[in-house]
Every structure is written in C-alpha cells, then in structure tokens.
Design a protein around this motif. Structure first.
Motif, PDB file in Angstrom:
ATOM      1  N   LYS A  57       0.885  -1.353   0.035  1.00  0.00           N
ATOM      2  CA  LYS A  57       0.091   0.019  -0.075  1.00  0.00           C
ATOM      3  C   LYS A  57       0.870   1.215   0.049  1.00  0.00           C
ATOM      4  O   LYS A  57       2.068   1.218   0.132  1.00  0.00           O
ATOM      5  N   ALA A  58       0.153   2.499  -0.174  1.00  0.00           N
ATOM      6  CA  ALA A  58       0.900   3.635  -0.233  1.00  0.00           C
ATOM      7  C   ALA A  58       1.800   3.895   1.325  1.00  0.00           C
ATOM      8  O   ALA A  58       2.869   4.513   1.198  1.00  0.00           O
ATOM      9  N   ASN A  59       1.181   3.467   2.196  1.00  0.00           N
ATOM     10  CA  ASN A  59       1.707   3.594   3.607  1.00  0.00           C
ATOM     11  C   ASN A  59       2.957   2.443   3.997  1.00  0.00           C
ATOM     12  O   ASN A  59       3.388   2.634   5.042  1.00  0.00           O
ATOM     13  N   GLY A  60       3.076   1.589   2.893  1.00  0.00           N
ATOM     14  CA  GLY A  60       4.269   0.804   3.070  1.00  0.00           C
ATOM     15  C   GLY A  60       3.914  -0.742   3.657  1.00  0.00           C
ATOM     16  O   GLY A  60       4.545  -1.611   3.914  1.00  0.00           O
ATOM     17  N   ASN A  61       2.652  -0.691   4.189  1.00  0.00           N
ATOM     18  CA  ASN A  61       1.940  -1.848   4.549  1.00  0.00           C
ATOM     19  C   ASN A  61       1.803  -2.886   3.361  1.00  0.00           C
ATOM     20  O   ASN A  61       1.497  -2.568   2.093  1.00  0.00           O
ATOM     21  N   SER A  62       1.775  -4.089   3.561  1.00  0.00           N
ATOM     22  CA  SER A  62       1.391  -5.154   2.539  1.00  0.00           C
ATOM     23  C   SER A  62      -0.025  -4.926   1.919  1.00  0.00           C
ATOM     24  O   SER A  62      -0.867  -4.507   2.906  1.00  0.00           O
ATOM     25  N   TYR A 102      -6.460  -4.189 -10.547  1.00  0.00           N
ATOM     26  CA  TYR A 102      -5.674  -3.147  -9.885  1.00  0.00           C
ATOM     27  C   TYR A 102      -4.837  -2.401 -10.758  1.00  0.00           C
ATOM     28  O   TYR A 102      -4.158  -2.932 -11.801  1.00  0.00           O
ATOM     29  N   THR A 103      -4.481  -1.017 -10.389  1.00  0.00           N
ATOM     30  CA  THR A 103      -3.509  -0.369 -11.179  1.00  0.00           C
ATOM     31  C   THR A 103      -2.049  -0.161  -9.849  1.00  0.00           C
ATOM     32  O   THR A 103      -2.166  -0.086  -8.713  1.00  0.00           O
ATOM     33  N   LEU A 104      -0.962  -0.607 -10.404  1.00  0.00           N
ATOM     34  CA  LEU A 104       0.074  -0.864  -9.673  1.00  0.00           C
ATOM     35  C   LEU A 104       1.101   0.148 -10.216  1.00  0.00           C
ATOM     36  O   LEU A 104       1.182   0.298 -11.430  1.00  0.00           O
ATOM     37  N   PHE A 105       2.274   0.648  -9.168  1.00  0.00           N
ATOM     38  CA  PHE A 105       3.052   1.422  -9.737  1.00  0.00           C
ATOM     39  C   PHE A 105       4.492   1.007  -9.336  1.00  0.00           C
ATOM     40  O   PHE A 105       4.700   0.470  -8.060  1.00  0.00           O
ATOM     41  N   TRP A 106       5.555   0.661 -10.341  1.00  0.00           N
ATOM     42  CA  TRP A 106       6.856   0.074 -10.082  1.00  0.00           C
ATOM     43  C   TRP A 106       7.848   1.212  -9.826  1.00  0.00           C
ATOM     44  O   TRP A 106       7.979   1.921 -10.585  1.00  0.00           O
ATOM     45  N   ASN A 107       8.321   1.003  -8.534  1.00  0.00           N
ATOM     46  CA  ASN A 107       9.196   2.246  -7.949  1.00  0.00           C
ATOM     47  C   ASN A 107      10.714   1.700  -7.863  1.00  0.00           C
ATOM     48  O   ASN A 107      11.441   2.381  -7.322  1.00  0.00           O
ATOM     49  N   SER A 151       9.439  -2.146  -5.114  1.00  0.00           N
ATOM     50  CA  SER A 151       8.419  -2.627  -4.873  1.00  0.00           C
ATOM     51  C   SER A 151       7.093  -2.202  -5.731  1.00  0.00           C
ATOM     52  O   SER A 151       7.359  -1.215  -6.454  1.00  0.00           O
ATOM     53  N   PHE A 152       6.121  -3.058  -5.767  1.00  0.00           N
ATOM     54  CA  PHE A 152       4.870  -2.535  -6.652  1.00  0.00           C
ATOM     55  C   PHE A 152       3.906  -1.884  -5.567  1.00  0.00           C
ATOM     56  O   PHE A 152       3.524  -2.381  -4.628  1.00  0.00           O
ATOM     57  N   ILE A 153       3.687  -0.839  -5.961  1.00  0.00           N
ATOM     58  CA  ILE A 153       2.760   0.197  -4.949  1.00  0.00           C
ATOM     59  C   ILE A 153       1.236   0.147  -5.477  1.00  0.00           C
ATOM     60  O   ILE A 153       1.075   0.537  -6.712  1.00  0.00           O
ATOM     61  N   GLN A 154       0.515  -0.233  -4.671  1.00  0.00           N
ATOM     62  CA  GLN A 154      -1.147  -0.281  -5.012  1.00  0.00           C
ATOM     63  C   GLN A 154      -1.728   1.238  -5.294  1.00  0.00           C
ATOM     64  O   GLN A 154      -1.362   1.832  -4.011  1.00  0.00           O
ATOM     65  N   LEU A 155      -2.172   1.737  -6.165  1.00  0.00           N
ATOM     66  CA  LEU A 155      -2.746   3.005  -6.501  1.00  0.00           C
ATOM     67  C   LEU A 155      -4.220   2.766  -6.192  1.00  0.00           C
ATOM     68  O   LEU A 155      -4.728   1.929  -6.494  1.00  0.00           O
ATOM     69  N   GLY A 156      -4.767   3.983  -5.660  1.00  0.00           N
ATOM     70  CA  GLY A 156      -6.207   4.083  -5.626  1.00  0.00           C
ATOM     71  C   GLY A 156      -6.691   3.683  -4.068  1.00  0.00           C
ATOM     72  O   GLY A 156      -7.848   3.414  -4.077  1.00  0.00           O
TER      73      GLY A 156
END
Length: 368
Positions: free
Chosen positions: A170-175, A183-188, A191-196
């Motif tokens: 998640k955006a807060n760093g939790n699983s 889902y829409t994910l962002f590759w930084n 890790s893959f960040i769940q958006l929305g």
C-alpha cells in the motif's frame, strides 16, 4: 488557320489575316473547349488516391492503427502534432511526406511505455506468490494495470515473466490486501505500489462494530460482531442516553433488597434520625422495611417513622411490644431524594430498630 492546344486539344485561332476576317464560330471557339475542360476535370476528380493500409478512395478516414498508433489517444496526439508542425494553424492538405512524419511520430510515442498504462493480463498464483506472463516491458516509475486471479492472504508478491518476486504494498508501506479483481500498480524500482487504495485505518476491530455494519481494516473489510439488540430505552436507566437512545427505566419497588442496616437504638423523646441516609439518583418507587421493638414491659411505647428529605412521610408506627414488629411501606421518589428512619420514645426509656431494608429493582443508587 486554326490549331489545337497540346494537352487538352482545345481549339484556338491562328493570328493571321485570314483568321481575322473569318466568321467567329461560338461552338468551336468556346462551347466545345468548355466541354473538354469539364470532362478532363471529372477524370482528375475520379482518380483513386494511393491505398493506405488497404483503404482506397478520394476521401478515406484513417484510424489510429492505420498509422501505426497503438491507441486512439496516441493517434490523436500524433495528429495534433502533425497539424501544428506540418500544416500550420490554418490547416491544409496532407502529402505523402506528412503521412510518413505522422507514422514516425506515432511509432516513437508507442515505444515510450512510460507515457502509457499497459494491461499485463491475469496472474497465476501459489498462495501469496503471484506471477504474470506478458510481452510488455515495465520501466521504473511506470504504472500498469493487472488482474489478480485470487485473493491474497498476508504478504503478496509479484513476478513478471518469472523474474524476481517483489512485494506488493500500500502507499503507507504495509502489505496490500488483494482481491480477485483488477488493480493499478506503480513500479518504483523496489516494490509494486497499489494505487487508488484508501488511507490509514484506525484501531476498530470486529468486536467494536455493530453486527449490522462493516469496517475497513488493514486486512480488508470485516463485519462487526457487537450485538446491541438489547440496547433499548426500557433497558436503560432514566436520564441516561446511549447511542442516541434515551433511557426510560426508573426505580420500581420490589422485595429485591439493595441495602441492609443492623440494630440501632433511641432513648430520646424527640424524633431523631437513627438510620443510614439513603439517596436516590433515579425517579420511581422504593420499598422500605424495618423491625422495631420496645425492650421493656407492656404499656411502654416507642415510635418510628420514615422521613423523606428530613420531613415525615411514612406512617407513624407505635411499638408497644417487646417483640420486634416489621413495618413495610412503598414510597415515590425523584432524583436526589433521600430517606431515613426516625426513632423516639414515648413512655418507655428506649426503642430499638433492626434490619432496615431498602428494596427495589436492581438499579444502581448511592447510599450515604
């Protein structure tokens, strides 16, 4: 003499003396020429434009794919750029070079994945380990959509084309908590960040939430288990409000003993308090019981009476017997009222009271 033009064969006069004196023929000199021009113009209009991606004709509509665009949006973007750069603000007719420029621009845009949100497809999984097979190349700082085939359990990870497994967070760093959905994910890059996904959650758990409601948690939405079906006005003390429900229950006189006091004595002829003071914080009714006796012989008397707020309210009892006599009486009370038993002697020298009992339905009150 006369002669014809080289291309269309239009009639024209020679500039000679003979021609100058000849009779002007309007059909030959004008009308037949106009007909030839009209026919030739029609032939030009009917000529077929060069075929583009299998489409032919004088006027054709090109789709995004006709010029190599992967999406309609890319085609529109390339077309806008072409209008600005090639045709100018006033527009114009596209030439073959213009179409080549357009195709090159679309190809360039299609190759730039960072400006797109590709869909990778549907995953496979083993527990929380997900894998996706795709022809797309995902770059750092790029987002994409993906469909997960099953719900996650605790700590989901994702492999692209059986590569390295990276955490989905998640955006807060939790699983992230995933469901069988898209889902829409962002590759930084790490890790893959769940958006929305929503923001932080509080500390509420299922037992804190009514069983008719749900609550969002780090583990997803859970149903409440708190049963408040008995939260009714007739189960709440009068004057108390719980969850917007105003209580209506007051004191009700009964044989349920709330308070008991032992033996007391009186030896004065002036009515004097000889019991604990019992104060109520509810309205309703209470029952007061107590035993009284005169310890000496017959014809010696003692007196007793219940007082409310320091004023006599109960029945005045006379006690001529050496045996204990029980007196019982119900009283109406309001919040803040207090009750006491007063004792005094008549012809006797002493009167005794024992086992004072305050009785009502089991609701909290103060005894002082």
């Amino acid at each position: 003499m006369s002669k014809a033009t080289a291309n269309l064969g239009l009639f024209k006069y020679e500039n000679t003396d003979a021609d100058n004196i000849s009779t002007f023929n309007i059909d030959i000199a004008l009308n037949e020429n106009w007909d030839k021009i009209d026919v030739k113009t029609k032939e030009i209009d009917d000529k077929v434009v060069t075929t583009i991606n299998g489409k032919t004709g004088n006027e054709i509509t090109l789709s995004a794919s006709d010029v190599g665009a992967g999406t309609i949006a890319q085609g529109k973007k390339a077309d806008t750029a072409l209008q600005d750069v090639q045709l100018g603000a006033n527009g114009g007719v596209a030439k073959q070079d213009d179409l080549i420029t357009l195709q090159n621009l679309v190809t360039s845009e299609s190759a730039n994945n960072s400006k797109q949100v590709p869909h990778l497809g549907t995953t496979t999984n083993s527990s929380d380990a997900y894998n996706i097979t795709t022809t797309e190349t995902i770059l750092t700082n790029q987002k994409f959509t993906i469909t997960f085939n099953a719900n996650s359990i605790t700590t989901p990870t994702l492999k692209i084309n059986n590569g390295i497994a990276y955490a989905i967070k998640k955006a807060n760093g939790n699983s992230a908590k995933l469901y069988a959905s898209t889902y829409t994910l962002f590759w930084n890059g790490t890790s893959f960040i769940q958006l929305g996904e929503g923001g932080d959650y509080g500390t509420a758990i299922a037992t804190d939430v009514r069983n008719t409601k749900t609550v969002g948690t780090e583990n997803g939405v859970v149903s409440g288990t708190l049963d408040l079906s008995n939260l009714l006005s007739d189960n709440i003390r009068s004057g108390v409000i719980i969850g917007g429900i105003v209580g209506t229950v007051g004191l009700v006189a009964s044989d349920n003993v709330i308070f008991t006091e032992g033996v007391t004595q009186a030896s004065t002829k002036i009515p004097t308090r000889h019991s604990a003071r019992f104060s109520t914080n509810l309205s309703g009714s209470i029952r007061i019981k107590y035993n009284v006796q005169s310890p000496n012989a017959v014809n010696y008397t003692g007196f007793s009476q219940v007082y409310k707020n320091e004023s006599p309210i109960g029945t005045l009892h006379q006690t001529p017997s050496t045996n204990f006599t029980t007196f019982t009486q119900d009283f109406i009370c309001n919040i803040g009222d207090y009750f006491e038993v007063y004792l005094w002697v008549g012809t006797d020298t002493q009167v005794n009271s024992e086992y004072l009992k305050i009785c009502f339905n089991d609701i909290y009150t103060n005894v002082i």
